[in-house]
Design an enzyme around this catalytic site. Structure first.
Site, PDB file in Angstrom:
ATOM      1  CE  LYS A  64      -3.939  -1.624   1.891  1.00 48.13           C
ATOM      2  NZ  LYS A  64      -5.362  -1.750   2.404  1.00 48.13           N
TER       3      LYS A  64
ATOM      4  NE  ARG B 244      -7.455  -8.380   1.387  1.00 46.43           N
ATOM      5  CZ  ARG B 244      -6.995  -7.946   0.282  1.00 46.43           C
ATOM      6  NH1 ARG B 244      -5.832  -7.103   0.648  1.00 46.43           N
ATOM      7  NH2 ARG B 244      -7.239  -7.820  -0.759  1.00 46.43           N
TER       8      ARG B 244
HETATM    9  C1  7PM Z   1      -6.048  -0.670  -4.819  1.00 48.16           C
HETATM   10  C2  7PM Z   1      -5.701   0.125  -3.722  1.00 48.16           C
HETATM   11  C3  7PM Z   1      -5.688  -1.853  -5.275  1.00 48.16           C
HETATM   12  C4  7PM Z   1      -5.988  -0.934  -2.515  1.00 48.16           C
HETATM   13  C5  7PM Z   1      -6.735  -2.168  -3.799  1.00 48.16           C
HETATM   14  C6  7PM Z   1      -6.521  -2.716  -2.834  1.00 48.16           C
HETATM   15  C7  7PM Z   1      -8.328  -4.353   2.319  1.00 48.16           C
HETATM   16  C8  7PM Z   1      -9.261  -5.097   1.376  1.00 48.16           C
HETATM   17  C9  7PM Z   1      -8.159  -4.227   0.009  1.00 48.16           C
HETATM   18  C10 7PM Z   1      -7.693  -4.592   3.565  1.00 48.16           C
HETATM   19  C11 7PM Z   1      -8.981  -6.005   3.579  1.00 48.16           C
HETATM   20  C12 7PM Z   1      -5.582  -4.189  -1.320  1.00 48.16           C
HETATM   21  C13 7PM Z   1      -6.580  -2.907  -1.644  1.00 48.16           C
HETATM   22  N1  7PM Z   1      -7.378  -3.977   1.051  1.00 48.16           N
HETATM   23  N2  7PM Z   1      -9.817  -6.016   2.674  1.00 48.16           N
HETATM   24  N3  7PM Z   1      -9.116  -5.033   0.409  1.00 48.16           N
HETATM   25  N4  7PM Z   1      -8.750  -5.072   4.358  1.00 48.16           N
HETATM   26  N5  7PM Z   1     -10.195  -6.907   4.743  1.00 48.16           N
HETATM   27  O1  7PM Z   1      -3.947  -4.069  -1.325  1.00 48.16           O
HETATM   28  O2  7PM Z   1      -6.815  -3.591   3.794  1.00 48.16           O
HETATM   29  O3  7PM Z   1      -5.670  -4.784  -2.109  1.00 48.16           O
HETATM   30  S1  7PM Z   1      -7.726  -3.569  -1.643  1.00 48.16           S
END
Ligand code: 7PM
Length: 287
Positions: A229, A263
């Protein structure tokens, strides 16, 4: 440290998830394929191979996302999300017998993947869409509820909190936990997530991790997602491809502060970081 989170085994459909120690969740994107049905088949094959690789590296859960919940992502139609996610969930369940979590906010998707054998629901909107609470309750599956202020499209526009961010997050999650319980989702099926990167400045994200023990009041297992991130990019000046070392530092700190599901994209390195951290935390605890 030792009494939080409560040692617990989550029942995830046919799978049991032992959270008496931290586990790693591998991210699997159900990416669209623009070419043909043949192309789509190949995209699913590639996703299955990647899931197999993450399992070999020690992932306990595979989190499948259709990208409808991604911050800044253009909204995806229900049919498109189902077309991306359902065939992949079906094959993961049938061919790899893995515990599959599905990253979705749509009640229809929740019902469909539950029927296909998914073992967990992961909703960045915390079941706030109409019908989502009922769909999650009917699934009987564990659910991860995550803190986010606003919607993915607008949430990064000058996020602001009137109280310390960890208090705002804890209050929000307590309210969502109460809503879940009212809807018939019992506490032993709930996981909470502070939502790193969702409606938070760099300072919010850093403080939230530093003060993550505030979430202990909820007495529920905590999931965190910080892999690749932008907070890592902002602190270290790294591109997305260069963020693994920074992410491992964050995973280590999260485990030290009680997180039980991490995750991530890079499962193998994270499993080692988590297991090493856990060995130190456990030293002397069983005597
Ligand atoms: C762009 C920015 C693409 C952020 C994808 C993301 C989380 C999640 C995501 C989290 C839970 C990523 C994120 N982040 N579900 N889904 N917790 N529970 O990095 O922090 O995959 S999407």
């Amino acid at each position: 440290m030792s009494e939080f989170p409560p040692s617990t085994v989550l029942q995830c459909g046919r799978h049991s998830l032992d959270l008496s120690r931290p586990r790693v969740m591998g991210i699997l994107n159900a990416t669209p394929d623009s070419f043909s049905d043949g192309g789509r088949f190949n995209a699913i094959d590639a996703a299955l191979a990647h899931a197999e690789h993450m399992l070999a590296e020690g992932a306990a859960i595979i989190d499948v996302g259709g990208e409808s919940t991604r911050p800044g992502a253009s909204p995806v139609s229900l049919q498109e999300e189902l077309d991306r996610v359902a065939p992949l969930v079906e094959r993961l369940v049938n061919e790899l017998d893995v515990l599959v979590s599905v990253d979705t906010s749509c009640p229809e998707v929740m019902r469909e993947v539950t029927a296909l054998g998914a073992g967990m629901l992961n909703d960045v909107r915390s079941l706030r869409r109409p019908g989502a609470l009922d769909a999650a309750a009917a699934s009987q599956l564990p659910v991860c509820v995550m803190h986010m202020q606003g919607e993915p499209g607008d949430m990064q526009r000058d996020p602001h909190y009137d109280v310390p961010v960890e208090d705002a997050v804890t209050t929000f999650l307590a309210e969502r936990v109460a809503a879940c319980e009212t809807a018939g989702i019992s506490r032993d099926r709930l996981i909470v997530d502070p939502g790193f990167g969702f409606a938070k400045t760099l300072e919010h994200n850093l403080r939230l991790l530093k003060r993550m023990d505030a979430l202990a009041h909820l007495e529920l297992p905590v999931l965190v997602g910080m892999s690749r991130k932008s907070l890592i990019g902002k602190v270290l000046g790294r591109t997305v491809e260069e963020r693994l070392p920074g992410g491992l530092a964050l995973a280590t700190l999260a485990v030290e502060r009680g997180a039980r599901i991490i995750r991530v994209h890079d499962v193998g390195p994270c499993v080692d970081a988590v297991n090493m951290t856990w060995a130190v935390l456990q030293e002397g605890e069983n005597q």
